[in-house]
Design an enzyme around this catalytic site. Structure first.
Site, short mmCIF file in Angstrom:
data_model
loop_
_atom_site.label_atom_id
_atom_site.label_comp_id
_atom_site.label_asym_id
_atom_site.label_seq_id
_atom_site.Cartn_x
_atom_site.Cartn_y
_atom_site.Cartn_z
N ASN A 11 69.06 -11.61 35.24
CA ASN A 11 68.13 -12.57 35.82
C ASN A 11 67.83 -13.64 34.77
O ASN A 11 67.05 -13.40 33.84
CB ASN A 11 66.84 -11.83 36.25
CG ASN A 11 65.80 -12.78 36.81
OD1 ASN A 11 66.07 -13.96 37.02
ND2 ASN A 11 64.61 -12.26 37.06
N LYS A 13 66.30 -16.41 35.06
CA LYS A 13 65.03 -17.13 35.25
C LYS A 13 65.20 -18.63 34.95
O LYS A 13 66.22 -19.21 35.29
CB LYS A 13 63.93 -16.52 34.37
CG LYS A 13 63.84 -15.01 34.48
CD LYS A 13 62.58 -14.46 33.92
CE LYS A 13 62.63 -12.94 33.91
NZ LYS A 13 61.37 -12.31 33.69
N HIS A 100 60.22 -11.05 43.46
CA HIS A 100 59.99 -10.86 42.02
C HIS A 100 58.50 -11.03 41.72
O HIS A 100 57.84 -11.90 42.29
CB HIS A 100 60.83 -11.87 41.22
CG HIS A 100 60.87 -11.51 39.76
ND1 HIS A 100 59.82 -11.72 38.92
CD2 HIS A 100 61.84 -10.90 39.01
CE1 HIS A 100 60.13 -11.28 37.70
NE2 HIS A 100 61.35 -10.77 37.74
N GLU A 102 56.94 -12.35 39.36
CA GLU A 102 56.51 -13.69 38.92
C GLU A 102 56.22 -14.58 40.13
O GLU A 102 55.32 -15.42 40.09
CB GLU A 102 57.58 -14.31 38.02
CG GLU A 102 57.60 -13.68 36.62
CD GLU A 102 58.94 -13.73 35.93
OE1 GLU A 102 59.87 -14.37 36.45
OE2 GLU A 102 59.07 -13.09 34.87
N GLU A 169 60.34 -2.76 39.36
CA GLU A 169 60.00 -3.46 38.13
C GLU A 169 58.48 -3.40 37.92
O GLU A 169 57.74 -4.23 38.47
CB GLU A 169 60.41 -4.93 38.22
CG GLU A 169 61.89 -5.15 38.43
CD GLU A 169 62.33 -6.51 37.90
OE1 GLU A 169 63.18 -6.52 37.03
OE2 GLU A 169 61.79 -7.53 38.36
N GLY A 175 59.08 -8.24 30.32
CA GLY A 175 58.95 -9.13 29.16
C GLY A 175 58.01 -8.63 28.07
O GLY A 175 57.69 -9.37 27.15
N SER A 206 62.08 -5.04 30.56
CA SER A 206 62.33 -4.90 29.11
C SER A 206 63.53 -4.04 28.74
O SER A 206 63.54 -3.42 27.68
CB SER A 206 61.07 -4.36 28.41
OG SER A 206 60.04 -5.29 28.48
C1 PEP Z 1 62.75 -9.44 35.20
O1 PEP Z 1 61.92 -10.35 35.11
O2 PEP Z 1 63.36 -9.23 36.27
C2 PEP Z 1 62.98 -8.63 34.02
C3 PEP Z 1 63.52 -7.44 34.17
O3 PEP Z 1 62.62 -9.18 32.83
P1 PEP Z 1 62.71 -8.51 31.37
O4 PEP Z 1 64.00 -7.78 31.26
O5 PEP Z 1 62.62 -9.67 30.44
O6 PEP Z 1 61.53 -7.59 31.25
#
Ligand code: PEP
Length: 245
Positions: A11, A13, A100, A102, A169, A175, A206
């Protein structure tokens, strides 16, 4: 060591430096160093501006391309700045991430997410459907209740659910460098599997080349959605290699 068929989804982003032709070329270079395997499904979700280019570059590979979100409209309407699932499909996307955290945090409701899932499925895209609890919900011990609600409302009356991949998630893990304890994650994934039946369930939050050694041992995970660590082509490929070594 795992022998399972696993998904690895990048991803990208709106990370700095990943909106360019150069970033796509770096991926191609690293993919060439990587032995293809029937056990692995790799999907890149770049910004919309790169979907066409990326899918053309991947044409002779088994790597696929997805989008990071879409509009819920199935038709072409005058909506400045919006991109619907048909438009994504027409430039080579096979998948789309929906729900997601976000985007949930910036106002996407379960109802809107449900409309997006239905629209994407209808035009033939596969959906990477994200669910997860916030830190305060975890502290209140209402994770199961939150996940159940997100699944029930987000997938309400969705046809062809076999085209839905669930990405669990936890919001507090995205993050932050913090991942759930293995036992806790195993239980949560089992809980989700009980709710959705045969769908693939991925973990996201992460994931990096170090903690993959711990995460790959969790028997019920079908793959990973990777944000930060997918920014560097090598890191992402390292995660895949370490899952199978
Ligand atoms: C995400 O935002 O889908 C994600 C998994 O981010 P990160 O790996 O940076 O935690």
């Amino acid at each position: 060591m795992t022998n399972k068929y696993m998904y690895f989804i990048a991803n990208w982003k709106m990370f700095g430096g990943l909106g360019t032709l150069n970033s796509v070329n770096k991926v191609i270079k690293f993919l060439k160093t990587f032995k293809k395997s029937k056990k692995i499904k790799i999907i890149y979700c770049p910004p919309n501006t790169l979907i066409n280019l990326m899918s053309e570059k991947f044409i002779k590979t088994s790597v696929e391309v997805g989008a990071q979100n879409c509009h819920e409209s199935m038709s072409y309407v005058p909506l400045t700045g919006s991109v619907n699932p048909s438009m994504l499909k027409s430039v080579g996307a096979k998948y789309v991430i929906i729900g997601h955290s976000e985007n949930r945090q910036s106002g996407e409701t379960d109802k809107l997410i449900n409309l997006k899932v239905k629209a994407a499925i209808k035009v033939g895209l596969k959906v990477i459907f994200c669910i997860g609890e916030t830190l305060s919900q975890k502290r209140k011990k209402i994770t199961k209740k939150i996940l159940s609600k997100q699944i029930k409302l987000g997938l309400n009356k969705v046809q062809r659910t076999k085209n839905v991949i669930i990405a669990y998630e936890p919001v507090w893990s995205i993050g932050t460098g913090v991942i759930p304890k293995s036992r806790e994650l195993l239980k949560t994934i089992d809980f989700i599997k009980d709710k959705v039946g045969n769908n693939k369930i991925l973990y996201g939050g992460s994931v990096n080349p170090k903690n993959i050694l711990e995460l790959k041992l969790i028997r019920n995970i079908d793959g990973f959605l990777i944000g930060g660590a997918s920014q560097e082509a090598k890191k992402f490929i390292d995660i895949i290699k370490k899952t199978y070594n």
